[in-house]
Design a protein around this motif. Structure first.
Motif, PDB file in Angstrom:
ATOM      1  N   PHE A 125      48.032  63.488  -5.554  1.00  0.00           N
ATOM      2  CA  PHE A 125      49.481  63.514  -5.724  1.00  0.00           C
ATOM      3  C   PHE A 125      49.764  63.545  -7.199  1.00  0.00           C
ATOM      4  CE2 PHE A 125      48.914  61.036  -1.972  1.00  0.00           C
ATOM      5  CZ  PHE A 125      49.898  61.519  -1.145  1.00  0.00           C
ATOM      6  N   SER A 126      50.849  64.177  -7.582  1.00  0.00           N
ATOM      7  CA  SER A 126      51.367  63.808  -8.886  1.00  0.00           C
ATOM      8  C   SER A 126      52.848  63.559  -8.713  1.00  0.00           C
ATOM      9  CB  SER A 126      51.057  64.867  -9.930  1.00  0.00           C
ATOM     10  OG  SER A 126      51.367  66.121  -9.430  1.00  0.00           O
ATOM     11  N   VAL A 127      53.314  62.493  -9.328  1.00  0.00           N
ATOM     12  CA  VAL A 127      54.723  62.137  -9.205  1.00  0.00           C
ATOM     13  C   VAL A 127      55.343  62.137 -10.595  1.00  0.00           C
ATOM     14  CG1 VAL A 127      54.581  60.848  -7.073  1.00  0.00           C
ATOM     15  CG2 VAL A 127      54.095  59.695  -9.193  1.00  0.00           C
ATOM     16  N   ASP A 130      60.347  63.498  -8.749  1.00  0.00           N
ATOM     17  CA  ASP A 130      59.759  64.650  -8.070  1.00  0.00           C
ATOM     18  C   ASP A 130      58.326  64.298  -7.682  1.00  0.00           C
ATOM     19  OD1 ASP A 130      59.676  67.056  -6.901  1.00  0.00           O
ATOM     20  OD2 ASP A 130      60.044  68.248  -8.703  1.00  0.00           O
ATOM     21  N   ALA A 131      57.846  64.955  -6.645  1.00  0.00           N
ATOM     22  CA  ALA A 131      56.485  64.664  -6.177  1.00  0.00           C
ATOM     23  C   ALA A 131      55.807  65.956  -5.764  1.00  0.00           C
ATOM     24  CB  ALA A 131      56.537  63.701  -4.995  1.00  0.00           C
ATOM     25  N   LEU A 144      59.433  60.367  -0.833  1.00  0.00           N
ATOM     26  CA  LEU A 144      59.058  59.697  -2.083  1.00  0.00           C
ATOM     27  C   LEU A 144      60.156  59.757  -3.125  1.00  0.00           C
ATOM     28  CD1 LEU A 144      55.345  60.823  -2.504  1.00  0.00           C
ATOM     29  CD2 LEU A 144      56.145  58.494  -2.191  1.00  0.00           C
ATOM     30  N   LYS A 200      54.738  61.986 -15.985  1.00  0.00           N
ATOM     31  CA  LYS A 200      54.057  62.526 -14.800  1.00  0.00           C
ATOM     32  C   LYS A 200      52.746  61.782 -14.615  1.00  0.00           C
ATOM     33  CE  LYS A 200      53.291  67.081 -12.881  1.00  0.00           C
ATOM     34  NZ  LYS A 200      53.167  68.494 -13.170  1.00  0.00           N
ATOM     35  N   ILE A 214      60.956  57.653  -8.801  1.00  0.00           N
ATOM     36  CA  ILE A 214      60.293  58.948  -8.620  1.00  0.00           C
ATOM     37  C   ILE A 214      61.372  60.022  -8.542  1.00  0.00           C
ATOM     38  CG2 ILE A 214      58.811  60.297  -7.110  1.00  0.00           C
ATOM     39  CD1 ILE A 214      57.724  57.545  -6.116  1.00  0.00           C
ATOM     40  N   ILE A 256      54.706  53.977  -3.198  1.00  0.00           N
ATOM     41  CA  ILE A 256      53.946  55.188  -2.870  1.00  0.00           C
ATOM     42  C   ILE A 256      52.893  54.926  -1.790  1.00  0.00           C
ATOM     43  CG2 ILE A 256      52.425  56.992  -3.761  1.00  0.00           C
ATOM     44  CD1 ILE A 256      53.886  56.777  -6.417  1.00  0.00           C
ATOM     45  N   ILE A 269      57.497  64.502   0.402  1.00  0.00           N
ATOM     46  CA  ILE A 269      58.234  64.759  -0.841  1.00  0.00           C
ATOM     47  C   ILE A 269      59.655  64.210  -0.771  1.00  0.00           C
ATOM     48  CG2 ILE A 269      59.026  66.612  -2.372  1.00  0.00           C
ATOM     49  CD1 ILE A 269      56.309  68.016  -1.515  1.00  0.00           C
TER      50      ILE A 269
END
Lengths: 172, 142, 382
Positions: free
Chosen positions: C20-22, C31-32, C334, C4, C29, C342, C331
Motif C-alpha cells: 500500500f502507499s497512503v 489518498d491510497a 481508507l 507519502k 489519509i 489502516i 480506497i
C-alpha cells in the motif's frame, strides 16, 4: 468482556496440549507420509501417472524404481485411490521435517524384464505376471507369435517387428 | 564455553519472523495456529516478531514468486547473524503443486540458504513445532 | 505537502505480501494506492497442462482458507460443462463442508481483526474455539487445511453416520461461545470506539465497485449466492441473510458474527436431513462445452469458468475470487481515516491476496510496472 471467561478458564485444566512431551493422536483417515507396500506393489506406475504434483518418478535402470519425494507431495491421496493393489497408503506419520530435502523420499524397487531385442525395459516382473494372468482368458484368440513378443520384447521393439513383418509380407 | 552458553540461549528463545512468498495461506494460518492456545509455541520461548531485525529464525512459506524474490533477499539480508531459515510446507521446499508455474522460483533454497524443511501440505502445527526443534538442534547443538 | 508512506510487502500487520502507499495530510489519509500481485503464481496457465482431477488439487491451493470453496466451484463449473448430475448425498456433504469452512474462516477473521486492534486476548480465545471446528474438518477429511473432499461429480469421502450425533453436539457447544464474541464485539466500549464510524463504505460506493460478500452486505447491498442462485443443497435448508446498512467496520463484524449463527443453523439442518445414497456420479465421456460455477465463499462470490474441448485437459479455466472486487473498496474506506486505522480497515474486508493476483506486467530489470487493461491484453494477444 473476557474477564469472566478468563476466571472460568482458571478453574479448568490447561487447554494447551503437552506435545512434544506427550504424543498426540491423529484421527482415522489422516493423510500423512505415503508408504509403499513391499508385497503388493507390481511397479506399474499408476501412482506416478495420477500425481498432480509430479512427486512420483519412475526410473528403469537396473531395476524399476518408483521414487516418491514427500518434499513434493501434496498428500492428496490420489495415488492411494488410483492403486488397485492397495500398494500405496498414506500413513499417520506427520512429523516430516528434514535438513536435506533430497532425503525426503520413499522408494520401492521391482525386478524388471529385459527386452531381448534392445536390452531395454519391458516392465516390472510382477506387472508382467499380472498381464499374463489378464490375457490368459483370451489367449486362444491371439497369434502365438504376438503372445511371445508381448513377454519378450519392449513396446518399441514390438512395433519394429510388426512393421518388419508387414514390409516383408508386402514385398515378398 | 561462552559459545556454548550463547548457543543454549539462542536455542531456548528463538525469535521468529514469518514471511509469505506467495503461498496459499494454508501454512501461514498453521504457523499462527502454532502460537495460539492449543499448541502455544511461546512455551519454548518462541515469539513471533514483525521485524526481520529482531528475528533469529525466518519461517518462509510459499514457492517464491518472481515479484517477491528481491524482497525476500532484502528481508533475509536485514536479519542479524546467526540466522536460520526454515522452509515451511512443500511449496517452500520444492514448489510442490505449483511446479511449472511461470511466475515462481520453485522453492526458497533457490534464492536464500535454507537450514531445514518442514514437509506437509500444509504441515500440522505440531509438525511445525517438530521442524523448528529439529532445525534448532542441528544449528546450535543438541 | 502531502506525506507519502509505503506499507509492505513485508509488514507486521500484513500476513501476506502486498503493498500500500497512503498519502497523508497530518494524520489523515487523503489518498491510497493498493498494489497486490505479489502472490501471482500463474495457476490458470498451469491448469491447462493438468487433467481435471489434478486441477482440483491445484485449485485447492488458490487459497488455504477457502480450500473447499475453490475446488468445489471448479467441480461445479466442470459438472456444468460436462453435464454431470451430482448425487444428493454428495450435495449435502458439500454444503456441510462449505459451512464448516465458513465457521472456521469467520472465527479466523475475527481473531485476526482482534489482533489488528491490539486485542490479543480476543485472538487467543477466538483461535482456541476455532480448534474445535478444525478438529471436525480433520476428522471428516483427513487434513486440517486443503481437504481434498471434492471430485468431479461428487465428493471423495463420506461422513460416517456414527459421527453425526457427535458433530451436532460440538455445534451446540459453539452457540454460547459465539454469543460471547458477539457480546464482546458489539458491547465492549473500547472495541466500539475503534470500530464504529471508521472505514466507511457507503451504499453508493459499494454498488459502483460491485463489492461482494459480507463487505457488500454490511453496506446494505443485499447479494448472496446461496439464496439467489442456490447450489449444492442450499435450496433445501432454511437460513436468513443478515444485511446491515451502516457500512463501517462494526457493520462488517456484525454481519460475519450473525452469519456464524446462520452457518451453525444450516449445518444442523444438513446433518439431520442428510439422505442416503451414492456420493459420486459415474462419468462416461467428456463432451465439448463450457460451464460456470458460482459459490458464496466466506469473503464473497467466487466464479469459476471452464471450457472443455473433449480431452482430459481443460482447454481454459478462469477464476474470479471475491477479494478481487473487494480490494478496490479499500480506497474509499481508507480516505478520511487516520494511519492507526489502516490495519483494521484492511483486515475488515478479510482480503485474501493469494486468491487475487491477476495480470500485471512487471519488468524487474527496469523497475517499471504496468497493469494491462482488457483492451491492451486483447490487442497484445489477439
Amino acid at each position: 468482556m473476557f474477564a469472566l471467561e478468563a476466571l472460568k478458564m482458571l478453574l479448568k485444566k490447561p487447554f494447551t496440549w503437552k506435545y512434544p512431551f506427550e504424543p498426540i493422536e491423529v484421527p482415522e483417515g489422516f493423510r500423512g507420509k505415503p508408504e509403499y507396500d513391499e508385497e503388493n506393489c507390481i511397479g506399474c506406475g499408476a501412482c506416478a501417472a495420477v500425481c498432480p504434483a509430479e512427486a512420483i518418478t519412475v526410473t528403469e535402470d537396473a531395476k524399476v524404481v518408483l521414487t516418491l519425494s514427500y518434499a513434493d507431495c501434496t498428500f492428496c491421496a490420489d495415488c492411494e485411490k488410483a492403486c488397485q493393489w492397495d500398494a500405496i497408503t498414506l500413513s499417520k506419520e506427520f512429523e516430516l521435517a528434514t535438513l536435506d530435502k533430497s532425503q525426503a523420499i520413499v522408494q520401492i524397487e521391482r525386478e524388471k524384464n529385459v527386452c531381448e531385442g534392445c536390452g531395454g525395459t519391458i516392465s516390472a516382473v510382477e506387472q508382467m505376471d499380472w498381464i499374463k494372468e489378464e490375457i490368459s482368458e483370451i489367449k486362444d484368440n491371439i497369434p502365438a507369435d504376438d503372445l511371445e513378443a508381448i513377454t519378450k520384447l519392449c513396446p518399441e521393439c514390438r512395433r519394429d517387428k510388426a512393421a518388419e513383418n508387414i514390409i516383408s509380407e508386402v514385398y515378398s | 564455553m561462552l559459545e556454548g552458553l550463547k548457543n543454549l540461549c539462542r536455542k531456548k528463545s528463538p525469535w521468529l519472523m514469518h514471511f509469505n512468498t506467495g503461498s496459499c495461506n494454508g501454512c501461514d494460518i498453521e504457523i499462527i495456529d502454532a502460537l495460539t492456545p492449543r499448541y502455544d509455541a511461546e512455551r519454548f520461548g518462541a515469539v513471533l516478531k514483525g521485524s526481520p531485525r529482531h528475528a533469529d529464525v525466518m519461517l518462509v512459506t510459499g514457492p517464491v514468486t518472481k515479484q517477491v524474490k528481491p524482497r525476500l533477499k532484502r528481508v533475509h539480508a536485514q536479519m542479524p547473524e546467526p540466522k536460520a531459515v526454515i522452509a515451511v510446507g512443500n511449496c517452500a521446499a520444492t514448489g510442490g503443486v505449483f511446479k511449472g508455474c511461470y511466475s515462481i522460483e520453485n522453492g526458497v533454497d533457490n534464492v536464500i540458504p535454507v537450514a531445514a524443511y518442514v514437509h506437509g501440505c500444509p504441515p500440522k502445527p505440531e509438525a511445525i513445532l517438530f521442524g523448528a526443534v529439529t532445525a534448532l538442534n542441528a544449528l546450535f547443538g543438541d | 505537502m502531502a506525506l507519502k508512506i509505503p506499507i509492505g510487502p513485508q509488514h507486521p500487520a500484513l500476513k501476506e505480501p502486498t503493498n500500500f502507499s497512503v498519502e497523508l495530510d497530518g494524520e489523515e489519509i487523503v489518498d491510497a494506492y493498493v498494489k497486490p500481485n505479489y502472490n501471482h503464481r500463474g495457476m490458470e496457465r498451469l491448469a491447462e497442462e493438468k487433467t481435471y482431477p489434478q486441477v482440483l488439487v491445484l485449485y485447492e491451493r488458490i487459497c488455504g482458507i477457502c480450500s473447499q470453496i475453490h475446488p468445489q466451484c471448479f467441480a461445479q463449473a466442470t459438472e456444468d460443462a460436462l453435464g454431470i448430475e451430482v448425487p444428493e448425498r454428495a450435495n449435502y456433504i458439500r454444503t456441510i463442508m462449505c459451512e464448516l469452512e465458513r465457521v472456521h474462516s469467520h472465527l479466523l477473521w475475527a481473531g485476526v481483526g482482534a489482533h489488528e486492534l491490539g486485542f490479543d486476548t480476543g485472538l487467543m480465545y477466538l483461535w482456541r474455539d476455532r480448534e474445535a471446528v478444525m478438529d471436525i474438518l480433520e476428522m471428516i477429511s483427513g487434513n486440517r487445511v486443503n481437504y481434498k473432499m471434492n471430485t468431479i461429480g461428487g465428493v471423495r469421502r463420506d461422513i460416517d453416520e456414527r459421527k453425526i450425533p457427535m458433530l451436532l453436539e460440538a455445534l451446540d457447544a459453539y452457540v454460547p461461545q459465539v454469543d460471547l464474541y458477539a457480546n464482546a464485539f458489539t458491547k465492549d466500549p473500547t472495541l466500539r470506539a475503534r470500530l464504529e464510524g471508521s472505514g466507511i463504505l457507503t451504499r453508493k460506493e459499494a454498488d459502483e465497485l460491485c463489492v461482494a460478500g459480507p463487505t457488500a452486505r454490511a453496506s446494505g447491498r443485499d447479494v448472496e449466492v446461496r439464496r439467489d442462485d442456490p447450489y449444492a443443497a442450499y435450496e433445501e435448508v432454511d437460513f436468513e441473510v443478515p444485511v446491515v446498512d451502516d457500512g463501517d467496520i462494526m457493520a462488517r463484524a456484525v454481519v460475519r458474527l450473525l452469519e456464524l449463527y446462520q452457518s451453525i443453523n444450516i449445518l444442523k439442518q444438513a446433518l439431520k436431513n442428510i439422505p442416503e445414497g451414492p456420493i459420486q456420479a459415474d462419468i462416461d465421456e467428456i463432451p465439448e462445452g463450457e460451464g460456470v460455477g458460482r459459490i458464496e465463499a466466506p469473503r464473497g462470490e467466487v466464479i469459476h469458468y471452464v471450457r472443455s474441448d473433449g480431452s482430459w485437459y481443460p482447454e481454459r479455466t478462469k477464476v474470479r475470487a471475491p477479494s478481487y472486487v473487494n480490494i478496490p473498496a479499500l480506497i474509499p474506506m481508507l480516505i478520511g481515516d487516520t494511519v492507526a486505522e489502516i490495519p483494521i480497515t484492511v483486515a475488515s474486508i478479510d482480503p485474501c491476496w493469494s486468491c487475487t493476483a491477476r495480470v500485471a506486467i512487471v519488468d524487474t530489470n527496469k523497475k517499471t510496472e504496468k497493469i494491462m487493461t482488457f483492451e491492451e491484453i486483447r490487442s497484445h494477444y489477439g
